[in-house]
Write a protein that holds these residues in place. Structure first.
Motif, PDB file in Angstrom:
ATOM      1  N   TYR A 130      -9.418  22.584  -6.174  1.00 30.61           N
ATOM      2  CA  TYR A 130      -9.163  21.388  -5.351  1.00 30.61           C
ATOM      3  C   TYR A 130      -9.494  21.736  -3.902  1.00 30.61           C
ATOM      4  CZ  TYR A 130      -6.687  17.410  -3.304  1.00 30.61           C
ATOM      5  OH  TYR A 130      -6.369  16.276  -2.600  1.00 30.61           O
ATOM      6  N   PRO A 131     -10.465  21.019  -3.239  1.00 31.63           N
ATOM      7  CA  PRO A 131     -10.948  21.457  -1.924  1.00 31.63           C
ATOM      8  C   PRO A 131     -10.004  21.149  -0.775  1.00 31.63           C
ATOM      9  CG  PRO A 131     -12.092  19.470  -2.607  1.00 31.63           C
ATOM     10  CD  PRO A 131     -11.231  19.871  -3.760  1.00 31.63           C
ATOM     11  N   LEU A 132      -9.158  20.121  -0.882  1.00 31.37           N
ATOM     12  CA  LEU A 132      -8.282  19.727   0.228  1.00 31.37           C
ATOM     13  C   LEU A 132      -6.982  20.516   0.192  1.00 31.37           C
ATOM     14  CD1 LEU A 132      -8.743  15.835   0.202  1.00 31.37           C
ATOM     15  CD2 LEU A 132      -9.806  17.500   1.745  1.00 31.37           C
ATOM     16  N   VAL A 148       0.829  -1.200   0.000  1.00 30.63           N
ATOM     17  CA  VAL A 148       0.000   0.000   0.000  1.00 30.63           C
ATOM     18  C   VAL A 148       0.864   1.251   0.000  1.00 30.63           C
ATOM     19  CG1 VAL A 148      -1.669   1.349   1.350  1.00 30.63           C
ATOM     20  CG2 VAL A 148      -1.983  -1.126   1.076  1.00 30.63           C
ATOM     21  N   ALA A 149       1.932   1.248   0.817  1.00 28.93           N
ATOM     22  CA  ALA A 149       2.817   2.412   0.875  1.00 28.93           C
ATOM     23  C   ALA A 149       3.469   2.676  -0.476  1.00 28.93           C
ATOM     24  CB  ALA A 149       3.880   2.192   1.949  1.00 28.93           C
ATOM     25  N   ILE A 150       3.900   1.618  -1.144  1.00 29.80           N
ATOM     26  CA  ILE A 150       4.540   1.796  -2.454  1.00 29.80           C
ATOM     27  C   ILE A 150       3.543   2.340  -3.474  1.00 29.80           C
ATOM     28  CG2 ILE A 150       5.614   0.561  -4.372  1.00 29.80           C
ATOM     29  CD1 ILE A 150       6.872  -1.318  -2.303  1.00 29.80           C
ATOM     30  N   VAL A 151       2.328   1.830  -3.455  1.00 33.34           N
ATOM     31  CA  VAL A 151       1.300   2.323  -4.391  1.00 33.34           C
ATOM     32  C   VAL A 151       1.001   3.796  -4.129  1.00 33.34           C
ATOM     33  CG1 VAL A 151      -1.134   2.112  -5.026  1.00 33.34           C
ATOM     34  CG2 VAL A 151       0.268   0.055  -4.747  1.00 33.34           C
ATOM     35  N   LEU A 152       0.873   4.167  -2.847  1.00 30.04           N
ATOM     36  CA  LEU A 152       0.615   5.576  -2.528  1.00 30.04           C
ATOM     37  C   LEU A 152       1.746   6.477  -3.001  1.00 30.04           C
ATOM     38  CD1 LEU A 152      -0.916   5.263   1.081  1.00 30.04           C
ATOM     39  CD2 LEU A 152      -2.118   5.677  -1.081  1.00 30.04           C
ATOM     40  N   LEU A 153       2.977   6.017  -2.811  1.00 25.62           N
ATOM     41  CA  LEU A 153       4.120   6.812  -3.259  1.00 25.62           C
ATOM     42  C   LEU A 153       4.132   6.928  -4.783  1.00 25.62           C
ATOM     43  CD1 LEU A 153       6.776   8.302  -2.688  1.00 25.62           C
ATOM     44  CD2 LEU A 153       7.939   6.063  -2.751  1.00 25.62           C
ATOM     45  N   ALA A 154       3.834   5.809  -5.438  1.00 28.00           N
ATOM     46  CA  ALA A 154       3.846   5.830  -6.906  1.00 28.00           C
ATOM     47  C   ALA A 154       2.769   6.748  -7.468  1.00 28.00           C
ATOM     48  CB  ALA A 154       3.647   4.400  -7.428  1.00 28.00           C
ATOM     49  N   VAL A 155       1.667   6.899  -6.753  1.00 29.18           N
ATOM     50  CA  VAL A 155       0.604   7.791  -7.213  1.00 29.18           C
ATOM     51  C   VAL A 155       0.855   9.228  -6.775  1.00 29.18           C
ATOM     52  CG1 VAL A 155      -1.870   8.289  -7.056  1.00 29.18           C
ATOM     53  CG2 VAL A 155      -1.077   5.927  -7.283  1.00 29.18           C
ATOM     54  N   GLY A 156       1.302   9.412  -5.542  1.00 29.22           N
ATOM     55  CA  GLY A 156       1.446  10.755  -4.987  1.00 29.22           C
ATOM     56  C   GLY A 156       2.580  11.560  -5.567  1.00 29.22           C
ATOM     57  N   TRP A 157       3.685  10.919  -5.924  1.00 25.03           N
ATOM     58  CA  TRP A 157       4.845  11.635  -6.437  1.00 25.03           C
ATOM     59  C   TRP A 157       4.530  12.334  -7.775  1.00 25.03           C
ATOM     60  CZ3 TRP A 157      10.378   9.069  -6.600  1.00 25.03           C
ATOM     61  CH2 TRP A 157      11.299   9.994  -7.064  1.00 25.03           C
ATOM     62  N   PRO A 158       4.099  11.630  -8.784  1.00 26.26           N
ATOM     63  CA  PRO A 158       3.878  12.324 -10.079  1.00 26.26           C
ATOM     64  C   PRO A 158       2.652  13.230 -10.096  1.00 26.26           C
ATOM     65  CG  PRO A 158       3.245  10.008 -10.238  1.00 26.26           C
ATOM     66  CD  PRO A 158       3.862  10.168  -8.898  1.00 26.26           C
ATOM     67  N   THR A 159       1.686  12.983  -9.208  1.00 26.50           N
ATOM     68  CA  THR A 159       0.467  13.808  -9.240  1.00 26.50           C
ATOM     69  C   THR A 159       0.535  15.000  -8.303  1.00 26.50           C
ATOM     70  OG1 THR A 159      -0.575  12.428  -7.549  1.00 26.50           O
ATOM     71  CG2 THR A 159      -0.956  11.815  -9.846  1.00 26.50           C
ATOM     72  N   PHE A 171       2.240  17.620  -8.561  1.00 26.97           N
ATOM     73  CA  PHE A 171       2.311  18.884  -9.309  1.00 26.97           C
ATOM     74  C   PHE A 171       0.940  19.325  -9.817  1.00 26.97           C
ATOM     75  CE2 PHE A 171       6.311  16.597  -9.816  1.00 26.97           C
ATOM     76  CZ  PHE A 171       7.218  17.522  -9.345  1.00 26.97           C
ATOM     77  N   VAL A 172      -0.031  18.432  -9.820  1.00 28.21           N
ATOM     78  CA  VAL A 172      -1.345  18.786 -10.350  1.00 28.21           C
ATOM     79  C   VAL A 172      -2.051  19.783  -9.456  1.00 28.21           C
ATOM     80  CG1 VAL A 172      -3.610  17.859 -11.008  1.00 28.21           C
ATOM     81  CG2 VAL A 172      -1.517  16.578 -11.539  1.00 28.21           C
ATOM     82  N   THR A 173      -1.926  19.628  -8.160  1.00 27.88           N
ATOM     83  CA  THR A 173      -2.660  20.472  -7.214  1.00 27.88           C
ATOM     84  C   THR A 173      -1.768  21.355  -6.373  1.00 27.88           C
ATOM     85  OG1 THR A 173      -2.593  18.655  -5.604  1.00 27.88           O
ATOM     86  CG2 THR A 173      -4.537  18.792  -7.029  1.00 27.88           C
ATOM     87  N   HIS A 174      -0.447  21.121  -6.359  1.00 26.90           N
ATOM     88  CA  HIS A 174       0.445  21.890  -5.502  1.00 26.90           C
ATOM     89  C   HIS A 174       1.663  22.336  -6.292  1.00 26.90           C
ATOM     90  CE1 HIS A 174      -2.103  19.824  -2.596  1.00 26.90           C
ATOM     91  NE2 HIS A 174      -1.690  20.681  -1.666  1.00 26.90           N
ATOM     92  N   ASP A 175       2.311  23.366  -5.772  1.00 30.55           N
ATOM     93  CA  ASP A 175       3.472  23.953  -6.436  1.00 30.55           C
ATOM     94  C   ASP A 175       4.675  23.807  -5.521  1.00 30.55           C
ATOM     95  OD1 ASP A 175       5.165  25.284  -8.091  1.00 30.55           O
ATOM     96  OD2 ASP A 175       4.371  27.288  -7.640  1.00 30.55           O
ATOM     97  N   LEU A 176       5.673  23.052  -5.979  1.00 36.03           N
ATOM     98  CA  LEU A 176       6.877  22.807  -5.180  1.00 36.03           C
ATOM     99  C   LEU A 176       8.025  22.508  -6.124  1.00 36.03           C
ATOM    100  CD1 LEU A 176       8.074  22.478  -2.291  1.00 36.03           C
ATOM    101  CD2 LEU A 176       7.499  20.046  -2.476  1.00 36.03           C
ATOM    102  N   VAL A 229      -4.646  13.801  -2.171  1.00 38.89           N
ATOM    103  CA  VAL A 229      -5.510  12.710  -1.710  1.00 38.89           C
ATOM    104  C   VAL A 229      -4.682  11.557  -1.148  1.00 38.89           C
ATOM    105  CG1 VAL A 229      -7.227  11.009  -2.446  1.00 38.89           C
ATOM    106  CG2 VAL A 229      -7.318  13.333  -3.346  1.00 38.89           C
ATOM    107  N   VAL A 230      -3.536  11.308  -1.736  1.00 35.66           N
ATOM    108  CA  VAL A 230      -2.666  10.229  -1.251  1.00 35.66           C
ATOM    109  C   VAL A 230      -2.290  10.478   0.208  1.00 35.66           C
ATOM    110  CG1 VAL A 230      -0.381   9.215  -1.493  1.00 35.66           C
ATOM    111  CG2 VAL A 230      -1.785   9.615  -3.522  1.00 35.66           C
ATOM    112  N   PHE A 231      -1.933  11.732   0.547  1.00 35.38           N
ATOM    113  CA  PHE A 231      -1.606  12.057   1.935  1.00 35.38           C
ATOM    114  C   PHE A 231      -2.817  11.838   2.841  1.00 35.38           C
ATOM    115  CE2 PHE A 231       2.056  15.263   1.028  1.00 35.38           C
ATOM    116  CZ  PHE A 231       2.672  14.297   0.244  1.00 35.38           C
ATOM    117  N   HIS A 232      -3.983  12.162   2.306  1.00 31.74           N
ATOM    118  CA  HIS A 232      -5.210  12.022   3.082  1.00 31.74           C
ATOM    119  C   HIS A 232      -5.462  10.538   3.422  1.00 31.74           C
ATOM    120  CE1 HIS A 232      -8.732  14.144   4.592  1.00 31.74           C
ATOM    121  NE2 HIS A 232      -9.459  13.091   4.240  1.00 31.74           N
ATOM    122  N   LEU A 233      -5.262   9.655   2.458  1.00 26.41           N
ATOM    123  CA  LEU A 233      -5.445   8.217   2.698  1.00 26.41           C
ATOM    124  C   LEU A 233      -4.406   7.689   3.692  1.00 26.41           C
ATOM    125  CD1 LEU A 233      -6.160   7.003  -0.963  1.00 26.41           C
ATOM    126  CD2 LEU A 233      -7.799   7.379   0.895  1.00 26.41           C
TER     127      LEU A 233
END
Length: 419
Positions: free
Chosen positions: A100-102, A36-47, A49-54, A106-110
């Motif tokens: 984006y309301p959060l 689960v941790a690997i899947v969250l990382l794989a989703v959260g890293w590339p996405t 930039f969609v909602t945040h600027d860093l 979302v990955v961090f939220h899960l």
């Protein structure tokens, strides 16, 4: 150091970490958490930039902080929750999508939900309260008021459900432990009750033996010893017969007293030494002195007979001689004892006792109603209890033959004493 905790004082003191962790060892949950941790990382890293600027270089660090703690949430729930909470708080000022309301991905939220659940189920109550309150406050950082209020209520409801689950699991475990403890206490109480009943039965039997058997034997000894002085015209032969009766009764009385010493629970040892192989010849001589027509032959050393076998053989001899005197008075009794201490494969160490009693002498007085006892059954039970063989057969001439073969388990020890 982590402290064991309970949900409330009324639940008892089960180890809450043991309840939910089941011991710190590898299991399917470990691999599931890592996946689960690997899947969250794989989703959260590339996405991200969609909602945040860093900055691109910093995104992997924040993505790891907000997702990988799920892999160790089972063992480090509070630290994992704290790491994800920090990642969520750091992501709030980086929010770049007005739609984006959060305030964090979302990955961090899960990941936050998983780690908070681990804290509520495993950690002590003070840490549970701190984690729930901090998470509710974290939800207030969301930009939209409806989102803030909804998620604050959601976190509170989510936490309440998990607290209830924790309470139910701990209560069930405590109930199971209480039942097991109750069964053990009941078994222990039943065992103690049985021991008390057995002790009372032993004491009752000892009192009966003392009041009835020992008293009557004492009277026999007194009467036999005083008869020559109370009766007139007693010849020396009759006097000797009375002395023999008194001696036999006295020996029996000593054995009864020894049995009383065994039965009494407060006796540390019997009053007399137990009978054994060294008493076989004295018993034979005493039977001859009492007027029994008896001969015997002993082959081998009786010192090679261990204590257990000696007691069994002596009891069989006593019962056989007693039966012969009652049922065939005046008849010839031939006793043969063969002791073999040779430790060979075909002939293991054993002692064989054979008692051949002939028919009663002509004109002998047989006591009526003396048959039908349990003497033969008792002899057979004694011999079979030590792994021996026993036979009791009527002879064609009206006599009786008793044979007992008893293994010598302590033959080697006895031979070493002889040497």
């Amino acid at each position: 150091m982590r402290r064991d905790s309970t949900l409330s004082a009324g639940i008892g003191r089960p180890d809450i970490r043991t309840v939910f962790l089941g011991g710190v060892r590898r299991s399917a949950w470990d691999y599931i958490g890592a996946a689960v941790a690997i899947v969250l990382l794989a989703v959260g890293w590339p996405t991200f930039f969609v909602t945040h600027d860093l900055a691109v270089a910093a995104v992997p660090v924040l993505a790891v902080l907000g997702s990988l703690p799920v892999a160790v949430a089972r063992y480090l729930p509070f630290a994992s929750w704290a790491a994800v909470t920090v990642a969520c708080a750091l992501a709030v000022p980086l929010h770049a999508d007005p739609g984006y309301p959060l305030g964090w991905p979302v990955v961090f939220h899960l990941a936050l939900a998983v780690c908070l659940a681990a804290v509520i189920l495993i950690e002590p109550l003070p840490r549970v309260a701190l984690a729930v309150a901090t998470t509710v406050a974290l939800m207030a950082l969301n930009e939209h008021s409806q989102v803030r209020f909804g998620w604050m209520v959601g976190v509170a409801a989510f936490s309440a459900v998990l607290v209830l689950i924790r309470w139910l699991v701990v209560s069930r475990r405590q109930l199971r432990s209480s039942r097991v403890q109750l069964v053990r206490e009941s078994a222990r109480s039943s065992e103690q009750s049985d021991l008390r009943l057995r002790a009372e039965e032993r004491n009752h039997l000892a009192r009966d033996l003392h009041d009835v058997v020992a008293h009557q034997m004492s009277m026999i000894v007194v009467q036999a010893q005083s008869a020559p002085y109370r009766l007139q015209g007693v010849t020396p032969a009759v006097h000797a017969e009375f002395d023999s009766i008194a001696g036999t009764a006295r020996e029996a009385l000593d054995e009864v007293r020894g049995l009383l010493g065994v039965l009494r629970t407060d006796a540390e040892s019997p009053a007399v030494e137990p009978v054994g192989a060294d008493q076989i010849e004295p018993t034979l001589r005493a039977a001859r002195r009492s007027g029994m027509d008896i001969t015997w032959q002993i082959t081998g050393e009786t010192r090679g007979i261990d204590e257990t076998a000696g007691v069994v053989l002596h009891r069989v001899l006593q019962e056989s001689l007693s039966n012969a005197s009652r049922h065939a008075p005046g008849g010839l009794v031939v006793v043969t004892l063969t002791v073999s201490t040779a430790d060979t494969g075909d002939a293991p160490p054993a002692a064989t006792l054979e008692v051949d009693s002939g028919p009663a002498a002509p004109g002998a007085l047989i006591v009526p109603g003396s048959g039908g006892g349990t003497g033969i059954k008792g002899m057979s039970a004694r011999v079979q209890a030590v792994g021996g063989a026993f036979t009791a057969l009527a002879a064609p001439d009206g006599g009786f033959t008793v044979s007992a073969t008893v293994p010598l388990r302590a033959g080697k020890r006895a031979r070493s004493r002889q040497g």
